[in-house]
Write a protein that holds these residues in place. Structure first.
Motif, PDB file in Angstrom:
ATOM      1  N   GLY A   1       0.545  -1.095   0.194  1.00  0.00           N
ATOM      2  CA  GLY A   1       0.297  -0.003   0.119  1.00  0.00           C
ATOM      3  C   GLY A   1       1.173   1.395   0.292  1.00  0.00           C
ATOM      4  N   ARG A   2       1.443   1.284   1.097  1.00  0.00           N
ATOM      5  CA  ARG A   2       2.505   2.631   0.703  1.00  0.00           C
ATOM      6  C   ARG A   2       4.482   2.011  -0.785  1.00  0.00           C
ATOM      7  NH1 ARG A   2       1.342   5.721   5.728  1.00  0.00           N
ATOM      8  NH2 ARG A   2       0.383   4.221   6.528  1.00  0.00           N
ATOM      9  N   SER A   3       4.151   1.348  -1.551  1.00  0.00           N
ATOM     10  CA  SER A   3       4.593   1.668  -2.607  1.00  0.00           C
ATOM     11  C   SER A   3       4.498   2.379  -3.453  1.00  0.00           C
ATOM     12  CB  SER A   3       4.833  -0.367  -3.006  1.00  0.00           C
ATOM     13  OG  SER A   3       3.612  -0.444  -3.962  1.00  0.00           O
ATOM     14  N   LEU A   4       5.351   2.765  -4.323  1.00  0.00           N
ATOM     15  CA  LEU A   4       5.649   4.042  -5.474  1.00  0.00           C
ATOM     16  C   LEU A   4       4.181   2.997  -6.266  1.00  0.00           C
ATOM     17  CD1 LEU A   4       5.754   6.140  -6.883  1.00  0.00           C
ATOM     18  CD2 LEU A   4       8.504   4.799  -7.862  1.00  0.00           C
ATOM     19  N   GLY A   5       5.111   1.891  -6.698  1.00  0.00           N
ATOM     20  CA  GLY A   5       3.932   0.807  -8.086  1.00  0.00           C
ATOM     21  C   GLY A   5       2.526   0.743  -7.590  1.00  0.00           C
ATOM     22  N   PHE A   6       1.787   1.089  -6.396  1.00  0.00           N
ATOM     23  CA  PHE A   6       0.833   1.030  -6.150  1.00  0.00           C
ATOM     24  C   PHE A   6      -0.565   2.426  -6.788  1.00  0.00           C
ATOM     25  CE2 PHE A   6      -2.855   1.000  -3.318  1.00  0.00           C
ATOM     26  CZ  PHE A   6      -3.455   0.270  -3.331  1.00  0.00           C
ATOM     27  N   TRP A   7       0.940   2.995  -6.126  1.00  0.00           N
ATOM     28  CA  TRP A   7       0.561   4.772  -6.755  1.00  0.00           C
ATOM     29  C   TRP A   7       0.521   4.993  -7.840  1.00  0.00           C
ATOM     30  CZ3 TRP A   7      -3.551   5.458  -3.336  1.00  0.00           C
ATOM     31  CH2 TRP A   7      -3.314   5.316  -2.408  1.00  0.00           C
ATOM     32  N   GLN A   8       1.468   4.505  -9.142  1.00  0.00           N
ATOM     33  CA  GLN A   8       1.637   5.049  -9.672  1.00  0.00           C
ATOM     34  C   GLN A   8       0.270   3.613 -10.629  1.00  0.00           C
ATOM     35  OE1 GLN A   8       5.094   2.437 -11.267  1.00  0.00           O
ATOM     36  NE2 GLN A   8       5.928   4.639 -10.818  1.00  0.00           N
ATOM     37  N   ARG A   9      -0.481   2.623 -10.024  1.00  0.00           N
ATOM     38  CA  ARG A   9      -1.863   2.482 -10.490  1.00  0.00           C
ATOM     39  C   ARG A   9      -2.412   3.309  -9.879  1.00  0.00           C
ATOM     40  NH1 ARG A   9      -5.728   1.455 -11.629  1.00  0.00           N
ATOM     41  NH2 ARG A   9      -6.617  -0.410 -11.698  1.00  0.00           N
ATOM     42  N   TYR A  10      -3.118   3.194  -8.336  1.00  0.00           N
ATOM     43  CA  TYR A  10      -4.194   3.298  -8.198  1.00  0.00           C
ATOM     44  C   TYR A  10      -4.346   4.889  -7.528  1.00  0.00           C
ATOM     45  CZ  TYR A  10      -5.499  -1.951  -7.237  1.00  0.00           C
ATOM     46  OH  TYR A  10      -4.944  -2.556  -8.316  1.00  0.00           O
ATOM     47  N   LEU A  11      -3.130   6.099  -7.988  1.00  0.00           N
ATOM     48  CA  LEU A  11      -3.321   7.497  -7.964  1.00  0.00           C
ATOM     49  C   LEU A  11      -4.814   7.800  -8.679  1.00  0.00           C
ATOM     50  CD1 LEU A  11      -3.094   9.838  -5.848  1.00  0.00           C
ATOM     51  CD2 LEU A  11      -0.913  10.359  -7.280  1.00  0.00           C
ATOM     52  N   PRO A  12      -4.933   7.753  -9.680  1.00  0.00           N
ATOM     53  CA  PRO A  12      -5.919   7.933 -10.872  1.00  0.00           C
ATOM     54  C   PRO A  12      -6.934   7.665 -10.659  1.00  0.00           C
ATOM     55  CG  PRO A  12      -3.818   6.974 -12.425  1.00  0.00           C
ATOM     56  CD  PRO A  12      -3.423   7.035 -10.735  1.00  0.00           C
ATOM     57  N   ASP A  13      -7.742   6.472  -9.981  1.00  0.00           N
ATOM     58  CA  ASP A  13      -8.810   5.950  -8.905  1.00  0.00           C
ATOM     59  C   ASP A  13      -9.116   7.429  -7.993  1.00  0.00           C
ATOM     60  OD1 ASP A  13      -9.733   4.079 -10.670  1.00  0.00           O
ATOM     61  OD2 ASP A  13      -8.265   3.183  -9.768  1.00  0.00           O
ATOM     62  N   LEU A  14      -7.833   8.015  -7.130  1.00  0.00           N
ATOM     63  CA  LEU A  14      -7.665   8.298  -6.072  1.00  0.00           C
ATOM     64  C   LEU A  14      -8.430   9.578  -6.515  1.00  0.00           C
ATOM     65  CD1 LEU A  14      -7.780   8.302  -2.596  1.00  0.00           C
ATOM     66  CD2 LEU A  14      -4.918   8.820  -3.424  1.00  0.00           C
ATOM     67  N   LYS A  15      -8.168  10.393  -7.574  1.00  0.00           N
ATOM     68  CA  LYS A  15      -8.438  11.465  -8.140  1.00  0.00           C
ATOM     69  C   LYS A  15      -9.552  11.729  -8.575  1.00  0.00           C
ATOM     70  CE  LYS A  15      -3.225  12.694  -9.011  1.00  0.00           C
ATOM     71  NZ  LYS A  15      -2.644  12.973 -10.657  1.00  0.00           N
ATOM     72  N   LYS A  16     -10.190  10.671  -9.381  1.00  0.00           N
ATOM     73  CA  LYS A  16     -11.524  10.709  -9.483  1.00  0.00           C
ATOM     74  C   LYS A  16     -12.606  10.616  -8.597  1.00  0.00           C
ATOM     75  CE  LYS A  16     -10.886   7.998 -13.263  1.00  0.00           C
ATOM     76  NZ  LYS A  16     -11.018   6.373 -13.877  1.00  0.00           N
ATOM     77  N   LEU A  17     -12.500  10.130  -7.593  1.00  0.00           N
ATOM     78  CA  LEU A  17     -12.612  10.588  -6.103  1.00  0.00           C
ATOM     79  C   LEU A  17     -12.552  11.994  -5.597  1.00  0.00           C
ATOM     80  CD1 LEU A  17     -12.780   7.224  -4.644  1.00  0.00           C
ATOM     81  CD2 LEU A  17     -14.930   8.150  -5.583  1.00  0.00           C
ATOM     82  N   PHE A  18     -11.673  12.834  -5.349  1.00  0.00           N
ATOM     83  CA  PHE A  18     -11.549  13.634  -4.803  1.00  0.00           C
ATOM     84  C   PHE A  18     -11.483  14.508  -6.183  1.00  0.00           C
ATOM     85  CE2 PHE A  18     -10.652  10.267  -1.629  1.00  0.00           C
ATOM     86  CZ  PHE A  18     -11.420  10.814  -1.215  1.00  0.00           C
ATOM     87  N   PRO A  19     -11.966  15.234  -6.930  1.00  0.00           N
ATOM     88  CA  PRO A  19     -11.875  16.455  -7.881  1.00  0.00           C
ATOM     89  C   PRO A  19     -11.169  17.523  -7.224  1.00  0.00           C
ATOM     90  CG  PRO A  19     -14.128  15.761  -7.452  1.00  0.00           C
ATOM     91  CD  PRO A  19     -13.472  14.464  -6.980  1.00  0.00           C
ATOM     92  N   GLY A  20     -10.619  18.122  -8.220  1.00  0.00           N
ATOM     93  CA  GLY A  20      -9.283  18.931  -7.871  1.00  0.00           C
ATOM     94  C   GLY A  20      -8.452  19.621  -6.767  1.00  0.00           C
ATOM     95  N   GLN A  21      -8.906  18.336  -5.913  1.00  0.00           N
ATOM     96  CA  GLN A  21      -8.005  18.051  -4.816  1.00  0.00           C
ATOM     97  C   GLN A  21      -6.387  17.496  -4.812  1.00  0.00           C
ATOM     98  OE1 GLN A  21     -11.044  16.303  -1.585  1.00  0.00           O
ATOM     99  NE2 GLN A  21      -9.983  18.039  -0.415  1.00  0.00           N
ATOM    100  N   LEU A  22      -6.116  16.403  -6.277  1.00  0.00           N
ATOM    101  CA  LEU A  22      -5.122  15.567  -6.372  1.00  0.00           C
ATOM    102  C   LEU A  22      -4.216  15.789  -7.310  1.00  0.00           C
ATOM    103  CD1 LEU A  22      -5.825  12.863  -3.963  1.00  0.00           C
ATOM    104  CD2 LEU A  22      -3.591  14.459  -3.119  1.00  0.00           C
ATOM    105  N   ASP A  23      -5.041  16.876  -8.151  1.00  0.00           N
ATOM    106  CA  ASP A  23      -5.145  17.115  -9.994  1.00  0.00           C
ATOM    107  C   ASP A  23      -3.476  16.959 -10.476  1.00  0.00           C
ATOM    108  OD1 ASP A  23      -7.906  16.792  -9.911  1.00  0.00           O
ATOM    109  OD2 ASP A  23      -7.962  18.927 -10.811  1.00  0.00           O
ATOM    110  N   HIS A  24      -3.181  17.993  -9.225  1.00  0.00           N
ATOM    111  CA  HIS A  24      -1.434  18.311  -9.937  1.00  0.00           C
ATOM    112  C   HIS A  24      -0.274  17.313  -9.191  1.00  0.00           C
ATOM    113  CE1 HIS A  24      -3.250  20.738 -12.682  1.00  0.00           C
ATOM    114  NE2 HIS A  24      -3.802  21.610 -11.444  1.00  0.00           N
ATOM    115  N   VAL A  25      -0.408  16.437  -9.026  1.00  0.00           N
ATOM    116  CA  VAL A  25      -0.157  15.159  -7.263  1.00  0.00           C
ATOM    117  C   VAL A  25       0.780  14.090  -8.680  1.00  0.00           C
ATOM    118  CG1 VAL A  25       0.350  14.456  -5.706  1.00  0.00           C
ATOM    119  CG2 VAL A  25      -0.867  16.104  -5.096  1.00  0.00           C
TER     120      VAL A  25
END
Lengths: 509, 509
Positions: free
Chosen positions: A313-337
């Protein structure tokens, strides 16, 4: 021969019947505890605690009955054992050990203890809510007194506290723990110091803000599904202190806690409990109606929660895959991360007050503090009234932080209200077991990093099922880790893993 | 004298201990059932049912033990009874009666039945969801067979079905029910005919639309609070079939079901279950650890749910007070509706398919149909496979409507999946008890109508607590209604009440 066979068969049937009944009552009690923690009405708690006491004491009576003793005596003979299959053999051995332990506790004492801890958990919740340590002390004193009595009855090992440790991790001693924590300290404290001095501190500003609770819940569910958590064999609820409870492989429940100002608390809490749950959901069906249908030790259990939470859960690969899903759920809050930025932010090392929100590195210091305090309580008769002072002093010394109140200090964890003294070290053991397992997994599944980065988490889950989950309590913790890695538990894998990870994040030479 | 006193005292203590244990197990079982109906994971149901079977059979063993039989024999002697306080005396009498009943059922048969009904409720849920009566028939057949065996073991009263009726309403017979339903039919059918012909049909168009679920939930909670439902001694959840369950006076849970296209379903369902819950929350604390801590009969229980739902919840005064709150929760949807219009709309008489959504008048026809079908099942050996045909024919005859599928027909109610044959008549008994009580309440609380119109619901709740709730099972149903009204149960109060109400709504001369 056939005579012998038959004489062994009838007792086995009766033995399995009693074990099955114990397991059924434990399942029901587990449900009642889940309910008490997830919203049972306050005014019903007192009578409910009495009812729990009644059923627990009936269960205890079953597990200490002379009849069960006779059956164990018959089945635990070499000739009888030789007739038994692997599961029954282990069940007899394990039951014999438990029987010995339980027979030493007078039933009335056991009943009182169950009622006490059942009430104490509610008292703890209230005390934590109101920052009222004094209101919790009477419960804590009684629970500690009970445990002192139990230690005496069970027999003091090298030290009284050793007797408690052995319950959660068979064979674990203060000597061994002092050594393991010593090794961790030797390598991790210098690492933490270098990290503190690094000029490459991660930017965590985007983790601040208000995060919609429903969106947090949706992401928690998404990740659990990706991990392979079966929602038809479980459910996700809320509680003050997150937990997982395996009532049967078909009913393994998770709770989490959503903080409006903290995106990561519920997220990693959920993955943590999800790791526990994968373990319990994937125990082989053949064990379902036996007391072997549970994790083999708390250390191995925590290895699964901590492995999924941190190493995945705290690996780089995990967030390469799942960050886009997270962004979709919090529109405007993590767009440029970017995934890289997010990865660095969630791995920031920051001495803090709350164990369950600590980073992977300093987490072990939170555990060391609790381990030292528990040793003081049982080996040096520390007065429970002095706990806040000792707690705050140790936090200042080890982490350089001082709790502003007891709710964020000594009252933060549920464990002691349930009498779970000796449990805390399991978390650090879990970190060590987990690192040792992942080291092997990376060789057995050479593609693992890429699989995670592509959201293919099932090969890892299946490998862990094969190596750990399916065996339940059929294998001992030492057998599990040796079957996997060919070695007993070592601290070096965790140190290597953490050094490698943090050297990259903090750009250490 | 003092010798006698002591000889009665030790058995009493032991007797109370066993009764207390039975009550505790029943409380835990109640919680497990609640859980199974409110979201227990599907894959855990099979093992959970086995566990429920195990604990139920332990409870059953306690309640049929020779030891309890001996204690009852000792305590049920005139000399011993004379020494007992009111509660203990009634407890001994009631336990003696239950003991006689239970002793006639072989424990193994009981265990199988508990497992069966526990599984059947899940099967019913699935069958209802998929409109699959055939999938439910095997369960239903088995449950009916079990009940036939029970009737034989208990002894057939005038008819086999009479034996079942007596369980829910002590002393109730088919002869009595035929008479009561006959009287209702004689006065209510002509009333329904006049209503159908009235030119003053209420406008119900504003009840159509989509109603936000969270707002529905908020209003349900508001009304429960106004009724005096104690949320610290209960909680509100969702389930396919709404129910209330009193685990202890400190934990009385309600469920409801929110339909997005129907504002009134959850609303009146919640008030209905809230009425049950007020009963269970307000039983005197002295009964809490005994089996007298429950409603005295299903008829009296339903009188409370139906009284609050209809005689209060569907009254004009109630909506003069609460319609503004409702409007606030659904802005723009009810703005131009007056209390009078709303009152007329929610009391529209409309033959319909679903019992729990039926109007106050035709509701009794839904009950009559079920009563007649249950009589056919047990007194005329109707084949369960023929139920859909019989059901649909009776609905066509009595109400002029035909279910488009079994989900909206014979599968609509949970009762039979739990083996509750003989329960349905309680609803009409409840309507009659309720009308008879309210008739007295209006004289004892002459201000009642105004109180309701001003949202002062507590005087009524307190009066009902004094007359009904606090006594739990300490008084018999007949004692309750005679203490209140000086008369046994009569159908005329309900008929008078309905005639007066509907004459006004439909402007009948």
């Amino acid at each position: 021969m056939s005579n012998q066979n038959e004489s062994a068969k009838a007792p086995l049937e009766r033995f399995r019947e009693i074990i099955g009944r114990i397991k059924q009552y434990e399942e029901i009690l587990g449900l009642v505890y889940w309910d008490m923690r997830t919203g049972a009405p306050r005014k019903g708690i007192e009578l409910r605690s009495e009812a729990v006491g009644a059923l627990s004491s009936e269960t205890f009576k079953l597990s200490t009955s002379p009849e069960l003793g006779d059956l164990i005596a018959q089945l635990n003979e070499p000739a009888s054992l030789a007739e038994l299959g692997e599961i029954d053999r282990r069940l007899v051995e394990e039951t014999a050990k438990e029987y010995e332990r339980n027979r030493k506790i007078p039933p009335e004492l056991h009943r009182e203890y169950v009622v006490l801890t059942s009430q104490a958990e509610s008292a703890w919740e209230t005390a934590k809510e109101n920052d009222d340590f004094a209101g919790f002390v009477p419960y804590l004193e009684k629970i500690i007194d009970f445990n002192r009595k139990f230690i005496e009855l069970w027999g003091v090992k090298t030290t009284p506290y050793d007797t408690l440790l052995d319950m959660y991790e068979p064979g674990l001693t203060t000597v061994e723990l002092d050594r393991l924590f010593g090794e961790l300290r030797a390598r991790l404290v210098p690492l933490a110091e270098r990290i503190a001095k690094s000029e490459h501190q991660p930017d965590t500003s985007f983790l601040e803000g208000t995060f919609d609770k429903e969106a947090q819940k949706a992401f928690s569910k998404l990740i659990l599904k990706e991990m392979g958590y079966d929602f038809e064999a479980g459910r996700l609820d809320e509680s003050v202190h997150p937990f997982a409870t395996g009532l049967s492989p078909g009913d393994v429940r998770i709770t989490t806690r959503y903080l409006p100002n903290d995106l990561t608390s519920a997220l990693f809490g959920t993955i943590h409990e999800g790791g526990h749950a994968l373990y319990e959901q994937n125990i082989m069906p053949e064990l379902a109606e036996t007391t072997l249908c549970t994790g083999t030790s708390m250390g191995i259990h925590e290895s699964q929660s901590r492995l999924w939470e941190n190493m995945i859960g705290r690996s780089l690969g995990f967030w390469q895959r799942y960050l886009p899903d997270l962004k979709k759920l919090f529109p405007g809050q993590l767009d440029h991360v970017s995934a890289e930025q997010f990865y660095r932010a969630i791995n920031v090392v920051q001495p803090s007050l709350i164990r369950i929100e600590a980073d992977e590195l300093t987490y072990n210091l939170h555990i060391m503090i609790r381990y030292e305090i528990e040793k003081m309580l049982f080996n040096e008769n520390l007065n429970p009234r002095d706990l806040p002072v000792v707690w705050n002093r140790k936090y200042a010394e080890a982490l350089g932080v001082t709790p502003p109140n007891d709710a964020q200090g000594v009252l933060q964890d549920v464990h002691w209200s349930g009498g779970a003294f000796g449990y805390f070290p399991s978390y650090s053991l879990g970190n060590m077991y987990g690192a040792q397992m992942i080291d092997v997994a990376k060789r057995k599944l050479p593609d693992l990093d890429r699989q995670v980065a592509e959201g293919r988490l099932q090969p890892l889950k299946e490998w862990l099922t094969e190596q750990v989950y399916r065996h339940g309590k059929l294998l001992q913790p030492s057998q599990i880790i040796e079957r996997i890695s060919g070695k007993p538990l070592q601290s070096s894998y965790l140190c290597d893993y953490l050094e490698e990870k943090y050297k990259d994040i903090y750009r250490l030479d």
